[in-house]
Write an enzyme that holds these catalytic residues in place. Structure first.
Site, PDB file in Angstrom:
ATOM      1  N   ARG A 100      -2.600  -5.174 -13.992  1.00  0.00           N
ATOM      2  CA  ARG A 100      -1.235  -4.806 -13.613  1.00  0.00           C
ATOM      3  C   ARG A 100      -0.614  -5.905 -12.762  1.00  0.00           C
ATOM      4  NH1 ARG A 100      -0.820  -5.458  -8.005  1.00  0.00           N
ATOM      5  NH2 ARG A 100      -2.130  -4.026  -6.841  1.00  0.00           N
ATOM      6  N   GLU A 199       5.069   1.566  -4.736  1.00  0.00           N
ATOM      7  CA  GLU A 199       5.089   0.613  -3.613  1.00  0.00           C
ATOM      8  C   GLU A 199       6.037  -0.542  -3.888  1.00  0.00           C
ATOM      9  OE1 GLU A 199       1.975  -2.503  -1.514  1.00  0.00           O
ATOM     10  OE2 GLU A 199       1.217  -0.586  -2.277  1.00  0.00           O
ATOM     11  N   ARG A 203       5.497  -1.367 -11.275  1.00  0.00           N
ATOM     12  CA  ARG A 203       4.109  -1.740 -11.500  1.00  0.00           C
ATOM     13  C   ARG A 203       3.932  -1.727 -13.012  1.00  0.00           C
ATOM     14  NH1 ARG A 203       0.526  -1.277  -6.939  1.00  0.00           N
ATOM     15  NH2 ARG A 203       1.634  -2.472  -5.340  1.00  0.00           N
ATOM     16  N   CYS A 245       4.132  -5.553  -0.031  1.00  0.00           N
ATOM     17  CA  CYS A 245       2.980  -5.934   0.791  1.00  0.00           C
ATOM     18  C   CYS A 245       2.648  -7.401   0.549  1.00  0.00           C
ATOM     19  CB  CYS A 245       1.771  -5.069   0.448  1.00  0.00           C
ATOM     20  SG  CYS A 245       0.302  -5.478   1.434  1.00  0.00           S
ATOM     21  N   THR A 247       0.021  -8.984   0.658  1.00  0.00           N
ATOM     22  CA  THR A 247      -1.261  -9.234  -0.005  1.00  0.00           C
ATOM     23  C   THR A 247      -1.109  -9.337  -1.513  1.00  0.00           C
ATOM     24  OG1 THR A 247      -1.795  -6.880  -0.222  1.00  0.00           O
ATOM     25  CG2 THR A 247      -2.485  -7.980   1.798  1.00  0.00           C
ATOM     26  N   ARG A 254      -3.308  -7.674 -10.342  1.00  0.00           N
ATOM     27  CA  ARG A 254      -4.632  -7.121 -10.064  1.00  0.00           C
ATOM     28  C   ARG A 254      -5.297  -6.829 -11.404  1.00  0.00           C
ATOM     29  NH1 ARG A 254      -7.472  -2.273  -9.107  1.00  0.00           N
ATOM     30  NH2 ARG A 254      -9.114  -2.589  -7.560  1.00  0.00           N
ATOM     31  N   ARG A 282     -13.556  -1.509  -5.002  1.00  0.00           N
ATOM     32  CA  ARG A 282     -12.929  -0.264  -4.605  1.00  0.00           C
ATOM     33  C   ARG A 282     -13.708   0.889  -5.223  1.00  0.00           C
ATOM     34  NH1 ARG A 282      -6.340  -1.021  -5.377  1.00  0.00           N
ATOM     35  NH2 ARG A 282      -6.060  -2.734  -3.888  1.00  0.00           N
ATOM     36  N   GLU A 287      -8.010   2.225  -3.920  1.00  0.00           N
ATOM     37  CA  GLU A 287      -8.179   1.839  -2.521  1.00  0.00           C
ATOM     38  C   GLU A 287      -8.443   3.048  -1.649  1.00  0.00           C
ATOM     39  OE1 GLU A 287      -6.121  -1.501   0.373  1.00  0.00           O
ATOM     40  OE2 GLU A 287      -4.894  -0.439  -1.101  1.00  0.00           O
TER      41      GLU A 287
END
Length: 336
Positions: A100, A199, A203, A245, A247, A254, A282, A287
């Site tokens: 993703r 988020e 996505r 975020c 990160t 990912r 994970r 997460e």
């Protein structure tokens, strides 16, 4: 917490009076870290302007987390010359593969800062593009607010649909106006999905059962080419694609597998092995969750300063090595 480490009294005094065009302030950016002292990062962007306006805090956080020198982010989706064969054709180890990326649009605030009105307009703009996709990407859109509880839970249990954000995202403002302006688009075979309004604004996900990482990767590239031709993604040459975020900056990719490693994961050096391979671990449900029956979610650790091609190869080669180690332990056990 990286935010606390890099937010000095001097930079705090300099940045406190500033606000982006969407009203995002330093206080908004660090609120999640204030509310959750166990956060590893503790800072979120409300829009693209956040990364420039509050760079005195964001940049050192980005440098340390991603081991990135801020000299320019490359992009390369090519798989030419890399192995693409299925790593586990018999399905002994790899349950599923998911790749993703996160994307936000340049003209809107990100989910932590977006207004209710813009959230609705953003959803309509994204859905208009998604409903124009063709071929294997053709699908339907389901607004989150229009689902029955049974439909919603069925999609969550099947790992197709996102849940309301955790306490970290709650403090960052991501959960405002829930569930309005949010939904899921999926192809008929559910191998291609787009989460709208989680988020990040989007996505974009390619997923399937089994271990064909190359097939999932190629499907995602096809989708990004089609969607990116219609929508203006927020990005810059240093930080790559902008995400809420820090990160997730860079490729915002990912690439992961659910993999059965009951023997290897029971060894004391399992986490060190994965770390040396550039992989994160994970639990089965993402997460902050635990492994189940020896099944772990294994993915790339870094997204910024490396290409999509390098992420593919890192996952492919890393998973190949993990399978070899698990198989060796199984053989050793059978000899006893």
């Amino acid at each position: 917490m990286l935010m606390k480490k890099h937010l000095t009294l001097e930079s705090k005094a300099e940045l406190e009076g500033l606000a982006t065009r969407n009203g995002w302030t330093l206080r908004h950016a660090i609120q999640s870290g204030i509310d959750n002292p166990d956060s590893s990062i503790g800072i979120y962007a409300g829009d693209s302007d956040s990364y420039a306006m509050f760079s005195r805090v964001f940049d050192p956080v980005i440098r340390e987390h991603s081991r990135y020198d801020m000299r320019g982010h490359p992009s390369d989706f090519s798989l030419e010359g890399l192995p693409t064969e299925n790593l586990d054709p018999e399905g002994k180890f790899i349950v599923s593969t998911r790749i993703r990326v996160g994307r936000n649009l340049a003209t809107y605030a990100f989910p932590p800062a977006i207004s209710a009105g813009d959230r609705a307009r953003l959803e309509a703009e994204i859905v208009g593009v998604l409903l124009g996709l063709t071929g294997e990407l053709t699908g339907t859109y389901h607004p989150l607010g229009g689902m029955t509880e049974e439909e919603r839970q069925e999609m969550v249990d099947g790992h197709f649909l996102f849940k309301q954000g955790d306490r970290f995202l709650e403090s960052a403002g991501v959960n405002r106006d829930w569930p309005e302006g949010r939904g899921i688009y999926h192809s008929s075979d559910k191998r291609f999905l787009v989460w709208v309004g989680e988020e990040d604004s989007m996505r974009i996900i390619s997923m399937q059962e089994g271990a064909d990482i190359a097939e999932a990767f190629t499907r995602l590239k096809t989708a990004l080419d089609a969607i990116g031709g219609k929508l203006d993604f927020a990005s810059d040459e240093i930080r790559g694609f902008h995400t809420a975020c820090p990160t997730n900056l860079g490729t915002a990719m990912r690439a992961s597998v659910h993999i059965k490693l009951p023997l290897l994961s029971g060894q004391p050096g399992f986490e060190r092995i994965c770390d040396e391979l550039g992989l994160s671990i994970r639990g089965l449900h993402g997460e902050h969750s635990e492994a189940l029956d020896g099944i772990h979610d294994i993915s790339n650790k870094y997204r910024l300063g490396i290409t999509e091609r390098e992420i593919y190869w890192g996952l492919y080669d890393g998973v190949r090595r993990l399978i070899a180690l698990e198989s060796a332990l199984a053989r050793a056990l059978s000899w006893q």
